[in-house]
Scaffold this motif. Sequence first.
Motif, PDB file in Angstrom:
ATOM      1  N   SER A  67       3.074  -5.513  -1.573  1.00 32.00           N
ATOM      2  CA  SER A  67       1.953  -4.611  -1.301  1.00 32.00           C
ATOM      3  C   SER A  67       2.458  -3.225  -0.928  1.00 32.00           C
ATOM      4  CB  SER A  67       1.066  -5.179  -0.192  1.00 32.00           C
ATOM      5  OG  SER A  67       1.790  -5.316   1.026  1.00 32.00           O
ATOM      6  N   SER A  68       3.529  -3.166  -0.129  1.00 34.53           N
ATOM      7  CA  SER A  68       4.078  -1.884   0.278  1.00 34.53           C
ATOM      8  C   SER A  68       4.597  -1.102  -0.920  1.00 34.53           C
ATOM      9  CB  SER A  68       5.205  -2.093   1.293  1.00 34.53           C
ATOM     10  OG  SER A  68       5.720  -0.869   1.734  1.00 34.53           O
ATOM     11  N   SER A  69       5.240  -1.800  -1.856  1.00 30.73           N
ATOM     12  CA  SER A  69       5.749  -1.156  -3.062  1.00 30.73           C
ATOM     13  C   SER A  69       4.608  -0.520  -3.851  1.00 30.73           C
ATOM     14  CB  SER A  69       6.484  -2.175  -3.931  1.00 30.73           C
ATOM     15  OG  SER A  69       6.882  -1.608  -5.152  1.00 30.73           O
ATOM     16  N   TYR A  70       3.491  -1.241  -3.948  1.00 32.74           N
ATOM     17  CA  TYR A  70       2.335  -0.706  -4.666  1.00 32.74           C
ATOM     18  C   TYR A  70       1.721   0.472  -3.910  1.00 32.74           C
ATOM     19  CZ  TYR A  70      -2.397  -0.330  -6.522  1.00 32.74           C
ATOM     20  OH  TYR A  70      -3.570   0.150  -7.051  1.00 32.74           O
ATOM     21  N   TYR A  71       1.533   0.304  -2.600  1.00 30.17           N
ATOM     22  CA  TYR A  71       0.916   1.361  -1.795  1.00 30.17           C
ATOM     23  C   TYR A  71       1.728   2.650  -1.842  1.00 30.17           C
ATOM     24  CZ  TYR A  71      -1.915  -2.333   0.434  1.00 30.17           C
ATOM     25  OH  TYR A  71      -2.773  -3.367   0.687  1.00 30.17           O
ATOM     26  N   GLY A  76       1.097   7.060  -1.889  1.00 32.46           N
ATOM     27  CA  GLY A  76       2.028   7.913  -1.161  1.00 32.46           C
ATOM     28  C   GLY A  76       2.589   7.229   0.060  1.00 32.46           C
ATOM     29  N   ARG A  77       3.614   7.837   0.659  1.00 32.63           N
ATOM     30  CA  ARG A  77       4.312   7.197   1.782  1.00 32.63           C
ATOM     31  C   ARG A  77       3.437   7.147   3.032  1.00 32.63           C
ATOM     32  NH1 ARG A  77       6.877   6.538  -2.846  1.00 32.63           N
ATOM     33  NH2 ARG A  77       8.972   7.447  -2.991  1.00 32.63           N
ATOM     34  N   LYS A  78       2.698   8.219   3.298  1.00 27.99           N
ATOM     35  CA  LYS A  78       1.883   8.275   4.515  1.00 27.99           C
ATOM     36  C   LYS A  78       0.782   7.216   4.498  1.00 27.99           C
ATOM     37  CE  LYS A  78      -1.465  11.251   6.883  1.00 27.99           C
ATOM     38  NZ  LYS A  78      -2.070  12.609   6.936  1.00 27.99           N
ATOM     39  N   MET A  79      -0.072   7.216   3.474  1.00 35.26           N
ATOM     40  CA  MET A  79      -1.162   6.254   3.408  1.00 35.26           C
ATOM     41  C   MET A  79      -0.620   4.832   3.269  1.00 35.26           C
ATOM     42  SD  MET A  79      -4.279   5.571   3.657  1.00 35.26           S
ATOM     43  CE  MET A  79      -4.869   7.266   3.764  1.00 35.26           C
ATOM     44  N   GLY A  80       0.498   4.673   2.543  1.00 35.47           N
ATOM     45  CA  GLY A  80       1.104   3.352   2.412  1.00 35.47           C
ATOM     46  C   GLY A  80       1.512   2.790   3.769  1.00 35.47           C
ATOM     47  N   PHE A  81       2.089   3.650   4.617  1.00 34.35           N
ATOM     48  CA  PHE A  81       2.522   3.193   5.946  1.00 34.35           C
ATOM     49  C   PHE A  81       1.315   2.826   6.801  1.00 34.35           C
ATOM     50  CE2 PHE A  81       4.889   3.188   9.901  1.00 34.35           C
ATOM     51  CZ  PHE A  81       6.159   2.803   9.490  1.00 34.35           C
ATOM     52  N   ILE A  82       0.247   3.591   6.709  1.00 31.26           N
ATOM     53  CA  ILE A  82      -0.966   3.278   7.470  1.00 31.26           C
ATOM     54  C   ILE A  82      -1.520   1.914   7.054  1.00 31.26           C
ATOM     55  CG2 ILE A  82      -3.392   3.945   7.788  1.00 31.26           C
ATOM     56  CD1 ILE A  82      -2.476   6.871   7.672  1.00 31.26           C
ATOM     57  N   LEU A  83      -1.591   1.670   5.746  1.00 33.52           N
ATOM     58  CA  LEU A  83      -2.099   0.391   5.261  1.00 33.52           C
ATOM     59  C   LEU A  83      -1.187  -0.767   5.654  1.00 33.52           C
ATOM     60  CD1 LEU A  83      -3.256   1.508   1.689  1.00 33.52           C
ATOM     61  CD2 LEU A  83      -4.717   0.954   3.639  1.00 33.52           C
ATOM     62  N   ASP A  84       0.116  -0.495   5.745  1.00 37.23           N
ATOM     63  CA  ASP A  84       1.067  -1.545   6.112  1.00 37.23           C
ATOM     64  C   ASP A  84       0.941  -1.959   7.577  1.00 37.23           C
ATOM     65  OD1 ASP A  84       2.129  -1.689   3.593  1.00 37.23           O
ATOM     66  OD2 ASP A  84       3.774  -0.316   3.989  1.00 37.23           O
ATOM     67  N   ILE A  85       0.491  -1.044   8.432  1.00 33.90           N
ATOM     68  CA  ILE A  85       0.397  -1.332   9.862  1.00 33.90           C
ATOM     69  C   ILE A  85      -0.753  -2.295  10.180  1.00 33.90           C
ATOM     70  CG2 ILE A  85      -0.237  -0.284  12.090  1.00 33.90           C
ATOM     71  CD1 ILE A  85       1.413   2.125  11.349  1.00 33.90           C
TER      72      ILE A  85
END
Length: 478
Positions: A67-71, A76-85
């Motif tokens: 999921s992180s790879s897709y996000y 982008g890195r910022k929104m991907g990190f938010i979704l990962d949290i």
Amino acid sequence: MSNAVFKQIWIVSGVLLTMVEVGTFLGFTTCLLPALKDPDSPIKATLEESSWIAASFSLAWIPGFLSSSYYMDRFGRKMGFILDIIPGALGLIVMYFSTNVACLLAARVLQGITAGSTTILGAIVIGEYSSPVHRGMFLNLKTAALYVGSTLVHILGHYFHWRTVAAITLIPYLLAFAMVCTWPESPSWLASNKRFDRSRTVFYRLRGKTEQSEKELTEMIEAQQERQPTEELSAYQKLAHFCQKFGKRDFVMPVLNYLFAAILLETTGRHIFPAYAVQIISEISGNSGSIYYTFALDVIVAVSATFSSYLIKIMKRRTLLFTTGFAAVVVLKAACGYLYLASKDLIPNAPRVPLSLFALYFAIVNFACAPIPLALVGEIFPLEHRAAGTTIAGILISVTSIVTLKTTPFLLETFKVYGTFTILGIVMAISLVFLYFMLPETKDRTLQEIEYFFNHGRFREDETRNRKGDQELVQMIP
């Protein structure tokens, strides 16, 4: 301190707070599993169920990596990190309200998704947002933050019920979430999406305008301008495109390096010790003051991991990795040898001796063998393959962690502490040998320079130097 460096520290601090939370996830079983064995516990768990509660955490890393790879590629890195949290926060809430083993497993899976995704994406964020001179130190601090979190949960677990610990450890998450929301988007991601003007603006804001930063930005943008824009692909085409990567040197070589780095990471005991610290220390010390020995080792490991961030700033990566790595193997063999001889009554059983040797081992191994494999995720994968490469790296970490966490209870029961760590030490030594012949030196190298190495098998200046040497040799021939 320049404004640019302060901005890098602010972004890295958001990652580090998340890593503290991941560290609490890693060490949570230390307070949870012994509580489940209590006759008065409302939730009962067998040995098999307990091992799955520990291992399910690592098993969940795989969907986290995917999921992180897709996000990170899509949003982008910022929104991907938010979704990962988000899954980790839900996991803590589920943990707090758990009434049976199934709920505990669900909570650990949610926590594992966040642990896997943020560990990998955190390395990418640090690699892309920070300058080469600070990158190694920042990446190493990730590991120190993990051990701080592990130490924190061991302390809290000693004084509070595990439900209360779950509630308390939600606090770092809320702080990290607020900090991540203030990040700009990664200049590397912006460049990969052909948003070059915005990439320049963010890059200069993070790095300042220097000769070195301008050179790095120019090389990055030129590399992305040469890439053909990717069209929208079907699922079959995406799979075919992914498989084609295994025919490219700049993808295969980083993956091979990371295969042995992941094995090295797990065989150091990085995940085993936080999860089974009380059991390991209790066997060595005979239960006498085992919790205090655990705290002492926690502090030693956290301090050494933090100090390694300084060492990696002043020393070459390879020198530090292999010097401390092989030294750690020798110390570990000495500790296991002492425990074996003591178990056969061939020497007096003095728990302080093996405990001191294990403390020395964990101190040495956390100078490089644990931090550097995690740091490599943010350095060795070219931008073109970064999402796919980090996914593969994450799966490798997950698989090796599942194997170690799932088998550790049975290894400890069958072979005791000395047998378990003897096996780990042998595999660790083999991994170091392979990395010695494959891993390049990445200290103070830009990501573009490292990418060039994996494409050509040498750094650009080495190739230039060899070419000049060949020309001089030709000129000398009459």
